[in-house]
Structure formats: structure tokens, C-alpha cells
Scaffold this motif. Structure first.
Motif, PDB file in Angstrom:
ATOM      1  N   ASP A  45       0.829  -1.214   0.000  1.00 15.94           N
ATOM      2  CA  ASP A  45       0.000   0.000   0.000  1.00 15.94           C
ATOM      3  C   ASP A  45       0.856   1.253   0.000  1.00 15.94           C
ATOM      4  O   ASP A  45       0.605   2.186  -0.756  1.00 15.94           O
ATOM      5  CB  ASP A  45      -0.935   0.009   1.215  1.00 15.94           C
ATOM      6  N   LYS A  46       1.881   1.271   0.858  1.00 13.73           N
ATOM      7  CA  LYS A  46       2.701   2.466   0.978  1.00 13.73           C
ATOM      8  C   LYS A  46       4.090   2.096   1.493  1.00 13.73           C
ATOM      9  O   LYS A  46       4.215   1.345   2.455  1.00 13.73           O
ATOM     10  CB  LYS A  46       2.046   3.480   1.928  1.00 13.73           C
ATOM     11  N   LEU A  47       5.114   2.617   0.843  1.00 13.88           N
ATOM     12  CA  LEU A  47       6.474   2.367   1.297  1.00 13.88           C
ATOM     13  C   LEU A  47       6.706   3.101   2.618  1.00 13.88           C
ATOM     14  O   LEU A  47       6.371   4.288   2.738  1.00 13.88           O
ATOM     15  CB  LEU A  47       7.484   2.845   0.260  1.00 13.88           C
ATOM     16  N   PRO A  48       7.275   2.434   3.625  1.00 17.27           N
ATOM     17  CA  PRO A  48       7.549   3.111   4.894  1.00 17.27           C
ATOM     18  C   PRO A  48       8.729   4.070   4.757  1.00 17.27           C
ATOM     19  O   PRO A  48       9.803   3.674   4.313  1.00 17.27           O
ATOM     20  CB  PRO A  48       7.881   1.948   5.837  1.00 17.27           C
ATOM     21  N   SER A  76       8.922  -6.662   6.785  1.00 15.69           N
ATOM     22  CA  SER A  76       7.878  -7.180   7.673  1.00 15.69           C
ATOM     23  C   SER A  76       6.469  -6.831   7.185  1.00 15.69           C
ATOM     24  O   SER A  76       5.478  -7.248   7.799  1.00 15.69           O
ATOM     25  CB  SER A  76       8.078  -6.625   9.089  1.00 15.69           C
ATOM     26  N   LEU A  77       6.355  -6.093   6.080  1.00 21.07           N
ATOM     27  CA  LEU A  77       5.041  -5.669   5.583  1.00 21.07           C
ATOM     28  C   LEU A  77       4.370  -6.762   4.750  1.00 21.07           C
ATOM     29  O   LEU A  77       5.038  -7.578   4.103  1.00 21.07           O
ATOM     30  CB  LEU A  77       5.196  -4.402   4.727  1.00 21.07           C
ATOM     31  N   GLU A  78       3.049  -6.746   4.758  1.00 14.71           N
ATOM     32  CA  GLU A  78       2.290  -7.661   3.915  1.00 14.71           C
ATOM     33  C   GLU A  78       2.340  -7.152   2.468  1.00 14.71           C
ATOM     34  O   GLU A  78       2.365  -5.942   2.228  1.00 14.71           O
ATOM     35  CB  GLU A  78       0.850  -7.746   4.383  1.00 14.71           C
ATOM     36  N   TYR A  79       2.341  -8.065   1.527  1.00 16.04           N
ATOM     37  CA  TYR A  79       2.424  -7.693   0.113  1.00 16.04           C
ATOM     38  C   TYR A  79       1.690  -8.718  -0.729  1.00 16.04           C
ATOM     39  O   TYR A  79       1.316  -9.803  -0.262  1.00 16.04           O
ATOM     40  CB  TYR A  79       3.879  -7.593  -0.336  1.00 16.04           C
ATOM     41  N   GLU A  80       1.465  -8.347  -1.993  1.00 21.85           N
ATOM     42  CA  GLU A  80       0.954  -9.319  -2.974  1.00 21.85           C
ATOM     43  C   GLU A  80       1.810  -9.259  -4.215  1.00 21.85           C
ATOM     44  O   GLU A  80       2.336  -8.206  -4.580  1.00 21.85           O
ATOM     45  CB  GLU A  80      -0.513  -9.030  -3.318  1.00 21.85           C
TER      46      GLU A  80
END
Length: 484
Positions: free
Chosen positions: A461-464, A478-482
Motif C-alpha cells: 500500500d505504501k512504502l515506509p 515485515s510488511l504484507e504484500y501481494e
């Protein structure tokens, strides 16, 4: 040196110092406001060398508070208003301020959860002025002016910068940009980061005006750059791309506008080409919090012939390249009077960043060409070693940024089944962007060397990012992705 603000108010009392959306302040007027606020800080019990944390957005009161704390002689700890409550709690406990001075207009949700004494600016303003207060007569070169936190591998570190650091930084910038009294620097970068804070210090040293803007309002910024007196603006590459995308068709910046002073990372060639087509000069630069912002920058004369370079080292800086690898790329090291005096509570870590002959190890990789122009290839700890090949993620990212539909991209190294490193792309896309792994892989094969092409494209959704636009790699994995 004599107190910078007091001296500037004597030298240029009627020169515009600060421009807000609906008001201008001369150095004399600004000094009057600052001294009144400083006397009230004195009434509240703040004294010379007191550590005071400041939590403020880019507002008038925050700007005045910074200058007022300098007049009292306090050590200013700048807090990021976008941090989580836990991160704020850590920084405040680490720095042990006497109080946290809070702007009434800042986003206060997270700071309210911090267990520390807080003083609201409105409460300070309601106090009586002190008749015992006198501004400090001199700024000591070795006195810590600010503590600014920057991300480290495991925790944030407080970088201690002195008045001498800021002064020599301003001198180096001036010798490259050729600052003149008609310049007005747009300050839209946050006050609590070194590039933004440095603009305040340069204003007093150079005697130039600052156009203070809170937040990154694209419409308002372009309006200022098109219609107002702005001559210089400091931006990050992502900010520049957004600003160009929102520029009204057929419009250019005002006739006195001199340049976009670009820091914090490499800019892609497509963005530079767009700026050239629009007649917007871009001067790339290089620096970090520990070097008091920029230590190298392109000059106007070299901007076209040295595209992709961060320019030559400032006159005040020594830059060298060590540990050169197979690609003739090495570690960037610097010796300079702009190097921070220390890391707060982390003396051993600070000392470990220096070589035996006094050069600071930046952690960045790059090279100097035959004319001593610096080219930065990226962070040493972000390089990807794929077999016997080295991948420089910034090069791959900047190639993909030319694709319409990509908001931003980050390339990281991930271990494959054989425990070799392979490049993986994390993507933030525009709405309705019809991009697939197959099309992105095909693009890479036509524009990159085979081993540089990402093996996987992960949509998030958005790069930290930090508030200055740096991508937080430690949070990314650690982020969720597709998979797209």
C-alpha cells in the motif's frame, strides 16, 4: 561569534527575514518577537545549557521558539512530529530534556501519550516577560546547538551538532551556490530535520529571507514558486517528482527563481529531463545529518555537463574513496569541520565511525571522477551481492521510476532457496495502474543488465519512509504484500 540573530538585526534591520502566507517580518521585527518569547521562556525557568525538546510543525511559533531557545542558550532537541508514541518516548528518555515545548498547531496525538513534562507554547506566551533576561552575547563554535535523531540499524541516534558545524556548513553552501541578498529560500522541509533546520541558520548567517510553508501542499507550493519572490527551494527527489506532476500546464517558475536544491538520494534521469524541458535548474547535493546537511553539491556551471553527480566537495570538506571494489566503487569518507561533535549517549558508536587518521565513514558507496566530482551509488549495507556481481539498488530503482504508474519503488536483497542474494522489488503504484510482473520484467531486460532485473515484484500500500523521504528498509520486509 556574536549572537547571530542580534547581529543580523543590527546589520539588516529592514531586510525581510521571514515570509508567511499572510505576513512578512523584517530582521528587526523578527528579533523583537524572538526576544519577547525568549524572555517568557526565561520566566518559565529555562536557562543556558538546559536541554529542551521542541515538538513543532513548520509554524511561526515554532520558528520563533527555535530562535528564542538559542537566545536563552538552551540545547535544542528536535522531535519529529510524525513519530509514533513509542519512538517519541524513546528519544525523550534518551535525551532527558528539562521539558518538551509543544506547538499548539502540531499533531499532538502521539506526544500526549509520552510520560514527560510538557509545556505548551500558548502557556509560555501567556507568561509575563522577564526583566532579568538578557540574550546570550555570543554563540560558541563548540556549543551544541541541536540534537537531531536519525535512524540507525537498531535504534535512533541523537546527532549533536554545534554552532560551528552550522557555520561551516553555511560557508560551504555559499561558496557553491553564490548566495546573494536577494535570495529567498523556501522552507517546506520539516524544521526537525537537518536540511530544514539548516535553512533557518543560513538565513541569519547570509541575511536572506525564508518563505516558511507548513506541510507539502503541492498547489500552494507551485503558487509560491510561480507567483512569489522565491529563488531557492530544498526538496527530496520524491517531493520534486510530485511537484512536477502538479505543475499547471504551460506554467514555469518566477523569473528570479534560481534552483531546486536537491538532497536525500539519487534522482532519476527522467525527472532531470523534465526539469530541463521546463527550465527548472536542479542542483543535486550530498550530505547527511552527521555532516550538518550537504558537503557536496553541483554548481550552476556544472549542472548540465555532470548530470547524475552530486558535485564537487565543498571548499570546507575533504572527501575520499577507500576500499574500492571490482566496479571501481568504494566507501565514501569525509573529514570536515561540519562533522557532528558526537552521538548522544553513544560515544563508542561515534568513535567507531572514524578512521585512524580522522575521516568519518559515511556508510555510503560511490566514486570521484577525474575532475573530483562525486557520484553516489547507495548505502553500503543495501548493496546486493548476486553471485560474483554487485547490484546497486538505486540504479535499478531510478530506471523503473520512468514507468508511468509507479509512485515509488525499493529494491532489496532477499536470500533465495540456495541462500544467494537476489533483487526483489517493493512497489507502490498509482490507482488503476495496469502493471504486471511480466511487463515489469520485460522492461528490466530491455533497460538493465540481466542480473539487475528483480526476480519478484511485490505490491504494498505504501512504502515506509522517514519524514525526509528515506525508505525504512528495516520495516519493509515485515510488511504484507501481494505479487503482481
Amino acid at each position: 561569534m556574536e549572537n547571530w540573530l542580534v547581529k543580523r538585526a543590527k546589520l539588516d534591520p529592514d531586510k525581510v527575514a521571514l515570509i508567511l502566507e499572510h505576513a512578512d517580518f523584517t530582521f528587526k521585527e523578527l528579533n523583537s518577537c524572538v526576544q519577547l518569547f525568549a524572555s517568557k521562556l526565561y520566566t518559565s525557568g529555562i536557562r543556558k545549557n538546559d536541554p529542551i525538546a521542541l515538538f513543532s510543525d513548520n509554524c511561526f511559533n515554532g520558528y520563533v521558539a527555535i530562535l528564542a531557545l538559542q537566545q536563552v542558550g538552551a540545547r535544542i532537541i528536535m522531535l519529529d512530529t510524525q513519530l509514533s508514541a513509542n519512538a517519541l518516548e524513546y528519544q525523550i528518555k534518551d535525551s532527558q530534556p528539562k521539558t518538551v515545548l509543544v506547538s499548539d498547531s502540531a499533531p499532538t496525538k502521539n506526544i500526549l501519550n509520552v510520560s514527560w513534562d510538557k509545556t505548551w507554547m500558548s502557556d509560555v506566551l501567556s507568561l509575563n516577560k522577564s526583566f532579568d533576561y538578557q540574550p546570550v552575547s555570543e554563540f560558541d563554535n563548540d556549543q551544541v546547538a541541536t540534537i537531531l535523531y536519525t535512524p540507525n540499524d537498531n535504534s535512533d541516534i541523537g546527532v549533536m551538532l554545534t554552532y560551528g558545524n552550522y557555520f561551516f556548513s553555511a560557508m560551504g553552501t555559499d561558496l557553491t551556490l553564490g548566495i546573494n541578498k536577494d535570495d529567498i529560500w523556501v522552507l517546506t522541509l520539516p524544521l526537525f530535520n537537518v536540511p530544514g533546520f539548516s535553512i533557518i541558520m543560513r538565513s541569519m548567517i547570509y541575511g536572506i529571507g525564508v518563505y516558511l510553508i507548513d506541510g507539502f501542499n503541492l498547489h500552494h507550493l507551485n503558487k509560491v514558486l510561480i507567483n512569489e519572490r522565491a529563488t531557492i527551494i530544498s526538496l527530496t527527489p520524491p517531493m520534486l517528482r510530485e511537484l512536477l506532476n502538479s505543475l499547471p500546464q504551460g506554467k514555469g517558475y518566477n523569473e528570479k527563481f534560481r534552483c531546486v536544491y536537491l538532497g536525500y538520494g539519487l534522482v532519476d534521469n527522467w525527472t532531470l529531463l523534465r526539469c530541463n524541458m521546463l527550465g527548472i535548474p536542479v542542483l543535486q547535493s550530498y550530505g547527511m545529518t552527521e555532516t550538518t546537511s550537504n558537503i557536496a553539491a553541483l554548481s550552476f556551471d556544472d549542472a548540465e555537463t555532470k548530470t547524475g553527480s552530486c558535485g564537487q566537495p565543498f571548499f570546507t570538506e575533504q572527501i575520499r574513496i577507500t576500499d574500492i571494489n571490482q566496479d571501481d566503487i568504494g566507501s565514501i569518507e569525509v573529514k570536515s569541520p561540519t562533522i557532528a561533535i558526537g552521538y548522544l549517549n553513544k560515544r563508542q558508536l561515534y568513535q567507531s565511525r572514524f578512521t585512524s587518521d580522522g575521516f568519518f565513514k559515511t556508510g555510503d558507496m560511490g566514486y570521484l571522477d577525474e575532475n573530483n566530482f562525486l557520484y553516489v551509488k547507495g548505502r553500503k549495507n543495501e548493496l546486493i551481492y548476486r553471485g560474483d556481481k554487485i547490484i546497486y539498488p538505486k540504479e535499478v530503482e531510478n530506471t523503473y521510476r520512468s514507468i508511468n504508474g509507479i509512485v515509488d519503488i525499493c529494491i532489496v536483497g532477499v536470500a533465495d532457496k540456495k541462500e544467494n542474494q537476489v533483487p526483489v522489488a517493493y512497489l507502490e503504484l498509482k490507482e488503476n495502474a495496469f502493471l504486471t510482473s511480466a511487463s515489469l520484467e520485460e522492461f528490466g531486460k530491455h533497460n538493465l543488465i540481466d542480473y539487475q532485473v528483480p526476480v519478484e515484484f511485490r505490491l504494498i500500500d505504501k512504502l515506509p519512509k522517514t519524514t525526509n523521504g528515506k525508505i525504512l528498509h528495516r520495516k519493509l520486509l515485515s510488511l504484507e504484500y501481494e505479487i503482481i
